[in-house]
Design a protein around this motif. Structure first.
Motif, mmCIF file in Angstrom:
data_model
loop_
_atom_site.group_PDB
_atom_site.id
_atom_site.type_symbol
_atom_site.label_atom_id
_atom_site.label_comp_id
_atom_site.label_asym_id
_atom_site.label_seq_id
_atom_site.Cartn_x
_atom_site.Cartn_y
_atom_site.Cartn_z
ATOM 1 N N ILE A 26 3.945 -3.450 10.373
ATOM 2 C CA ILE A 26 3.346 -2.211 9.889
ATOM 3 C C ILE A 26 2.217 -2.631 8.958
ATOM 4 N N ASP A 27 1.061 -2.092 9.160
ATOM 5 C CA ASP A 27 -0.098 -2.415 8.344
ATOM 6 C C ASP A 27 -0.044 -1.612 7.046
ATOM 7 N N VAL A 28 0.026 -2.316 5.921
ATOM 8 C CA VAL A 28 0.120 -1.671 4.615
ATOM 9 C C VAL A 28 -1.104 -0.800 4.360
ATOM 10 N N ALA A 29 -2.285 -1.303 4.685
ATOM 11 C CA ALA A 29 -3.510 -0.518 4.465
ATOM 12 C C ALA A 29 -3.487 0.761 5.293
ATOM 13 N N GLU A 30 -2.963 0.698 6.505
ATOM 14 C CA GLU A 30 -2.866 1.901 7.343
ATOM 15 C C GLU A 30 -1.912 2.912 6.723
ATOM 16 N N LEU A 31 -0.795 2.449 6.191
ATOM 17 C CA LEU A 31 0.122 3.360 5.498
ATOM 18 C C LEU A 31 -0.567 4.005 4.298
ATOM 19 N N GLN A 32 -1.328 3.209 3.550
ATOM 20 C CA GLN A 32 -2.046 3.758 2.405
ATOM 21 C C GLN A 32 -3.075 4.784 2.855
ATOM 22 N N LEU A 53 1.826 9.009 -10.773
ATOM 23 C CA LEU A 53 2.414 8.223 -9.685
ATOM 24 C C LEU A 53 3.504 7.290 -10.200
ATOM 25 N N ALA A 54 3.301 6.707 -11.388
ATOM 26 C CA ALA A 54 4.337 5.855 -11.981
ATOM 27 C C ALA A 54 5.582 6.680 -12.307
ATOM 28 N N ALA A 55 5.383 7.886 -12.815
ATOM 29 C CA ALA A 55 6.521 8.767 -13.117
ATOM 30 C C ALA A 55 7.248 9.154 -11.832
ATOM 31 N N VAL A 93 14.242 5.095 0.022
ATOM 32 C CA VAL A 93 13.422 3.878 0.078
ATOM 33 C C VAL A 93 12.003 4.240 0.495
ATOM 34 N N ALA A 94 11.883 5.126 1.486
ATOM 35 C CA ALA A 94 10.555 5.562 1.937
ATOM 36 C C ALA A 94 9.807 6.269 0.810
ATOM 37 N N ASP A 95 10.495 7.108 0.048
ATOM 38 C CA ASP A 95 9.844 7.797 -1.073
ATOM 39 C C ASP A 95 9.362 6.804 -2.129
ATOM 40 N N VAL A 96 10.213 5.829 -2.458
ATOM 41 C CA VAL A 96 9.833 4.807 -3.444
ATOM 42 C C VAL A 96 8.615 4.036 -2.944
ATOM 43 N N LEU A 97 8.659 3.614 -1.691
ATOM 44 C CA LEU A 97 7.552 2.852 -1.134
ATOM 45 C C LEU A 97 6.273 3.681 -1.072
ATOM 46 N N ALA A 98 6.389 4.940 -0.706
ATOM 47 C CA ALA A 98 5.209 5.809 -0.629
ATOM 48 C C ALA A 98 4.533 5.911 -1.997
ATOM 49 N N TYR A 99 5.315 6.170 -3.035
ATOM 50 C CA TYR A 99 4.709 6.278 -4.368
ATOM 51 C C TYR A 99 4.196 4.931 -4.862
ATOM 52 N N LEU A 100 4.878 3.849 -4.542
ATOM 53 C CA LEU A 100 4.393 2.527 -4.940
ATOM 54 C C LEU A 100 3.055 2.220 -4.276
ATOM 55 N N LEU A 101 2.942 2.504 -2.984
ATOM 56 C CA LEU A 101 1.675 2.256 -2.285
ATOM 57 C C LEU A 101 0.561 3.149 -2.816
ATOM 58 N N GLN A 102 0.871 4.390 -3.130
ATOM 59 C CA GLN A 102 -0.145 5.281 -3.695
ATOM 60 C C GLN A 102 -0.557 4.820 -5.099
ATOM 61 N N CYS A 104 -0.494 1.702 -6.161
ATOM 62 C CA CYS A 104 -1.342 0.524 -5.944
ATOM 63 C C CYS A 104 -2.744 0.941 -5.515
ATOM 64 N N GLU A 105 -2.835 1.908 -4.631
ATOM 65 C CA GLU A 105 -4.136 2.400 -4.168
ATOM 66 C C GLU A 105 -4.942 2.957 -5.335
ATOM 67 N N ALA A 106 -4.297 3.740 -6.196
ATOM 68 C CA ALA A 106 -4.993 4.365 -7.329
ATOM 69 C C ALA A 106 -5.561 3.327 -8.290
ATOM 70 N N LEU A 107 -4.885 2.188 -8.423
ATOM 71 C CA LEU A 107 -5.328 1.155 -9.366
ATOM 72 C C LEU A 107 -6.030 -0.022 -8.697
#
Length: 141
Positions: A26-32, A53-55, A93-102, A104-107
């Protein structure tokens, strides 16, 4: 809008396949990109600040923890055997990963590069114990 973290973000990500922990490319950039498009289409970008996003990431991680809160170690190890609980765990897990990727994208953080660098630091910080020197059988000690 900032481009996803740069080219190293295109690395594969481990996700559940036909067995727990199976690796699927799965391409991380594509998910982002998909997450950013989803938020943009709903005009949610204004709320996706690093603080928010951290909250949200913390809340979702807490929801994952809540599933395991009162389980014994044995019950927690077998949680994926029950389809209903496995689905709940995978969703969190998907929710945690989604917010983590977002986040990372924001910063502008490349999550795969950050993890690789952290692993390298930890390997130096916590080296494998060296094998004890064998005693000389012919020694008088």
């Amino acid at each position: 809008m900032r481009e996803p973290c740069g080219s190293p973000c295109g690395k594969a990500l481990s996700v559940a396949g036909d067995r727990p922990g199976a690796v699927t490319d799965i391409d991380v950039a594509e998910l982002q990109r998909r997450l950013a498009a989803f938020a943009a289409a709903r005009d949610w970008g204004q709320y996706h600040t690093p603080k928010n996003l951290a909250a949200a990431l913390s809340v979702e991680a807490s929801e994952l923890l809540e599933i395991f809160q009162w389980l014994t170690p044995e019950q927690s190890a077998g949680i994926m055997a029950n389809p209903e609980s496995a689905h709940r765990v995978a969703d969190e897990v998907a929710d945690v990963l989604a917010y983590l990727l977002q986040f990372c994208e924001a910063l502008g953080i490349d999550p795969t590069a950050a993890l690789a660098a952290k692993l390298e630091r930890n390997e130096k910080r916590f080296p494998l114990p060296s094998a004890p020197e064998p005693h000389d059988r012919h020694s008088s000690e």
